[in-house]
Design a protein around this motif. Sequence first.
Motif, PDB file in Angstrom:
ATOM      1  N   LEU A  78      -3.042   9.077   9.924  1.00 40.09           N
ATOM      2  CA  LEU A  78      -1.755   8.621   9.594  1.00 40.09           C
ATOM      3  C   LEU A  78      -2.297   7.827   8.145  1.00 40.09           C
ATOM      4  CD1 LEU A  78       0.647   7.382  12.253  1.00 40.09           C
ATOM      5  CD2 LEU A  78       1.038   9.158  10.448  1.00 40.09           C
ATOM      6  N   ALA A  79      -3.507   7.063   8.355  1.00 37.26           N
ATOM      7  CA  ALA A  79      -3.899   6.351   7.243  1.00 37.26           C
ATOM      8  C   ALA A  79      -4.345   7.123   6.012  1.00 37.26           C
ATOM      9  CB  ALA A  79      -4.967   5.621   7.841  1.00 37.26           C
ATOM     10  N   ALA A  80      -5.068   8.471   6.497  1.00 37.75           N
ATOM     11  CA  ALA A  80      -5.782   9.146   5.382  1.00 37.75           C
ATOM     12  C   ALA A  80      -5.307  10.543   5.219  1.00 37.75           C
ATOM     13  CB  ALA A  80      -7.095   8.990   5.479  1.00 37.75           C
ATOM     14  N   SER A  81      -4.626  11.103   5.900  1.00 36.49           N
ATOM     15  CA  SER A  81      -4.538  12.698   6.254  1.00 36.49           C
ATOM     16  C   SER A  81      -3.623  13.215   5.019  1.00 36.49           C
ATOM     17  CB  SER A  81      -4.112  13.228   7.480  1.00 36.49           C
ATOM     18  OG  SER A  81      -3.791  14.785   7.273  1.00 36.49           O
ATOM     19  N   ASN A  82      -3.727  14.309   4.428  1.00 37.02           N
ATOM     20  CA  ASN A  82      -2.939  14.919   3.363  1.00 37.02           C
ATOM     21  C   ASN A  82      -1.915  15.978   4.281  1.00 37.02           C
ATOM     22  OD1 ASN A  82      -3.628  13.737   1.224  1.00 37.02           O
ATOM     23  ND2 ASN A  82      -5.435  15.189   0.951  1.00 37.02           N
ATOM     24  N   ASP A  83      -2.213  15.911   5.549  1.00 37.58           N
ATOM     25  CA  ASP A  83      -1.355  16.698   6.607  1.00 37.58           C
ATOM     26  C   ASP A  83       0.300  16.451   6.224  1.00 37.58           C
ATOM     27  OD1 ASP A  83       0.047  18.028   8.487  1.00 37.58           O
ATOM     28  OD2 ASP A  83      -1.430  17.767   9.697  1.00 37.58           O
ATOM     29  N   GLU A  84       1.089  17.248   5.837  1.00 35.98           N
ATOM     30  CA  GLU A  84       2.584  17.046   5.501  1.00 35.98           C
ATOM     31  C   GLU A  84       3.197  16.569   6.865  1.00 35.98           C
ATOM     32  OE1 GLU A  84       4.436  21.495   6.673  1.00 35.98           O
ATOM     33  OE2 GLU A  84       4.453  20.898   4.679  1.00 35.98           O
ATOM     34  N   LYS A  85       2.659  16.757   8.220  1.00 32.66           N
ATOM     35  CA  LYS A  85       3.293  16.124   9.105  1.00 32.66           C
ATOM     36  C   LYS A  85       2.669  14.683   9.402  1.00 32.66           C
ATOM     37  CE  LYS A  85       3.199  20.199  12.202  1.00 32.66           C
ATOM     38  NZ  LYS A  85       2.612  21.053  13.456  1.00 32.66           N
ATOM     39  N   ALA A  86       1.862  14.333   8.524  1.00 22.68           N
ATOM     40  CA  ALA A  86       1.341  12.678   8.518  1.00 22.68           C
ATOM     41  C   ALA A  86       2.194  12.202   7.238  1.00 22.68           C
ATOM     42  CB  ALA A  86      -0.053  12.708   8.283  1.00 22.68           C
ATOM     43  N   ASN A  87       2.644  12.868   6.362  1.00 17.99           N
ATOM     44  CA  ASN A  87       3.288  12.299   5.343  1.00 17.99           C
ATOM     45  C   ASN A  87       4.857  12.077   5.389  1.00 17.99           C
ATOM     46  OD1 ASN A  87       0.607  12.141   4.107  1.00 17.99           O
ATOM     47  ND2 ASN A  87       1.011  14.016   2.898  1.00 17.99           N
ATOM     48  N   VAL A  88       5.174  11.012   6.455  1.00 19.16           N
ATOM     49  CA  VAL A  88       6.485  11.008   6.512  1.00 19.16           C
ATOM     50  C   VAL A  88       6.608   9.352   6.923  1.00 19.16           C
ATOM     51  CG1 VAL A  88       6.819  13.191   7.838  1.00 19.16           C
ATOM     52  CG2 VAL A  88       6.071  11.425   9.093  1.00 19.16           C
ATOM     53  N   PRO A  94       0.908  -1.234   0.030  1.00 20.87           N
ATOM     54  CA  PRO A  94       0.119  -0.165   0.060  1.00 20.87           C
ATOM     55  C   PRO A  94       0.911   1.428  -0.038  1.00 20.87           C
ATOM     56  CG  PRO A  94       0.008  -0.820   2.220  1.00 20.87           C
ATOM     57  CD  PRO A  94       0.956  -1.823   1.263  1.00 20.87           C
ATOM     58  N   LYS A  95       0.327   2.501   0.095  1.00 16.81           N
ATOM     59  CA  LYS A  95       0.987   3.720  -0.074  1.00 16.81           C
ATOM     60  C   LYS A  95       1.500   3.798   1.613  1.00 16.81           C
ATOM     61  CE  LYS A  95      -1.671   5.371  -3.730  1.00 16.81           C
ATOM     62  NZ  LYS A  95      -2.575   6.499  -4.185  1.00 16.81           N
ATOM     63  N   ARG A  96       0.521   3.346   2.715  1.00 19.14           N
ATOM     64  CA  ARG A  96       0.853   3.845   3.696  1.00 19.14           C
ATOM     65  C   ARG A  96       0.698   2.675   4.801  1.00 19.14           C
ATOM     66  NH1 ARG A  96      -1.685   9.747   4.860  1.00 19.14           N
ATOM     67  NH2 ARG A  96      -1.598  10.237   2.975  1.00 19.14           N
ATOM     68  N   LEU A  97       1.658   2.495   5.765  1.00 19.56           N
ATOM     69  CA  LEU A  97       1.309   1.234   6.667  1.00 19.56           C
ATOM     70  C   LEU A  97       1.555   1.863   7.979  1.00 19.56           C
ATOM     71  CD1 LEU A  97       3.902  -1.315   4.853  1.00 19.56           C
ATOM     72  CD2 LEU A  97       1.614  -1.858   5.624  1.00 19.56           C
ATOM     73  N   ILE A  98       0.629   1.460   8.852  1.00 17.50           N
ATOM     74  CA  ILE A  98       0.571   2.035  10.190  1.00 17.50           C
ATOM     75  C   ILE A  98       0.499   0.810  11.307  1.00 17.50           C
ATOM     76  CG2 ILE A  98      -0.624   3.081  11.947  1.00 17.50           C
ATOM     77  CD1 ILE A  98      -1.392   3.796   8.461  1.00 17.50           C
ATOM     78  N   VAL A 111       6.936   4.372   0.348  1.00 17.68           N
ATOM     79  CA  VAL A 111       5.832   3.915   1.423  1.00 17.68           C
ATOM     80  C   VAL A 111       6.024   4.496   2.765  1.00 17.68           C
ATOM     81  CG1 VAL A 111       4.642   2.217   2.804  1.00 17.68           C
ATOM     82  CG2 VAL A 111       5.327   1.588   0.445  1.00 17.68           C
ATOM     83  N   TYR A 112       4.979   5.389   3.223  1.00 20.23           N
ATOM     84  CA  TYR A 112       4.841   5.988   4.664  1.00 20.23           C
ATOM     85  C   TYR A 112       4.789   4.847   5.505  1.00 20.23           C
ATOM     86  CZ  TYR A 112       4.323  10.408   2.025  1.00 20.23           C
ATOM     87  OH  TYR A 112       4.454  11.436   1.235  1.00 20.23           O
ATOM     88  N   ALA A 113       5.577   4.344   6.416  1.00 23.32           N
ATOM     89  CA  ALA A 113       5.517   3.365   7.359  1.00 23.32           C
ATOM     90  C   ALA A 113       5.771   3.960   8.506  1.00 23.32           C
ATOM     91  CB  ALA A 113       6.533   2.035   7.080  1.00 23.32           C
ATOM     92  N   ASN A 114       4.719   3.692   9.551  1.00 20.84           N
ATOM     93  CA  ASN A 114       5.011   4.766  10.792  1.00 20.84           C
ATOM     94  C   ASN A 114       4.238   3.749  12.039  1.00 20.84           C
ATOM     95  OD1 ASN A 114       6.138   7.245  10.116  1.00 20.84           O
ATOM     96  ND2 ASN A 114       4.463   7.361   8.848  1.00 20.84           N
ATOM     97  N   ALA A 115       4.764   3.893  13.227  1.00 21.40           N
ATOM     98  CA  ALA A 115       4.351   3.380  14.409  1.00 21.40           C
ATOM     99  C   ALA A 115       3.465   4.325  15.248  1.00 21.40           C
ATOM    100  CB  ALA A 115       5.177   2.422  15.231  1.00 21.40           C
ATOM    101  N   VAL A 116       2.464   3.678  15.867  1.00 20.88           N
ATOM    102  CA  VAL A 116       1.667   4.497  16.903  1.00 20.88           C
ATOM    103  C   VAL A 116       1.495   4.156  18.136  1.00 20.88           C
ATOM    104  CG1 VAL A 116      -0.640   5.553  17.262  1.00 20.88           C
ATOM    105  CG2 VAL A 116       0.260   5.308  14.743  1.00 20.88           C
TER     106      VAL A 116
END
Length: 244
Positions: A194-204, A110-114, A161-166
Amino acid sequence: MARIFITGSADGLGQLAAKELLVQGHRVVLHARNAARGRDAINQNPGAEAVVTGDLSGMEETKHLASEVNGLGAFDAVVHNAGVYQAPAKRILAVNTLAPYILTCLIQKPKRLIYLSSDMHLNGQLKLENFTGDRSRITYSDSKLHLQALCMAVARKWPEVYANAVDPGWVPTKMGGSGAPGDLQKGYETQVWLAASNDEKANVSGRYFFHQKEGHHSPDADDVGLQERLLNMCKELTGVSFPQ
């Protein structure tokens, strides 16, 4: 709008994250351990696109789940929310460590992994010899450190891919208990963001978040040598190779 798959979304934080994403107009596919819980999941979030089932404590079921998810098409984000806390060490290892590894490897990228981590990962150990033999030494804290290291490895290997932990905090879910002091809403908002925002702070990528703010994770998770040993151990146990 995004298309998102959430593991462990029959109840708790996964269910609440799914509900919020649906309110925002996103397409969501749910996951439950079995058919009965799958019906509960759909009842709680009737706007979901579909629900898939599979017990993450079983490697073959987890592999089949990945195939079923791929059969539904591509996703913009996958949220690895499922986890167990008060359980035998073998189940903790299977659900919290091996299942996210298998699904990461086998589900179409996917484009993002949380990844749902915990501040308890700070007390965990990456003693990979504990994976074999006496597995009773694997703790919940260890498993969350494994997950953090997996997240960092993915961020390193898949720069697209944007991969982040929460860390959702200690919140009053079935897992956390009714007396947990954390804010339940804040407990699921970060993974939604993190899954859906276009906020630049989430696109990391390669970050560890608590309530939409970057936090400090264990430096052990950044050790490339340990990351590679973790991936190799997971490969040995599951028979699944990390895609290059």
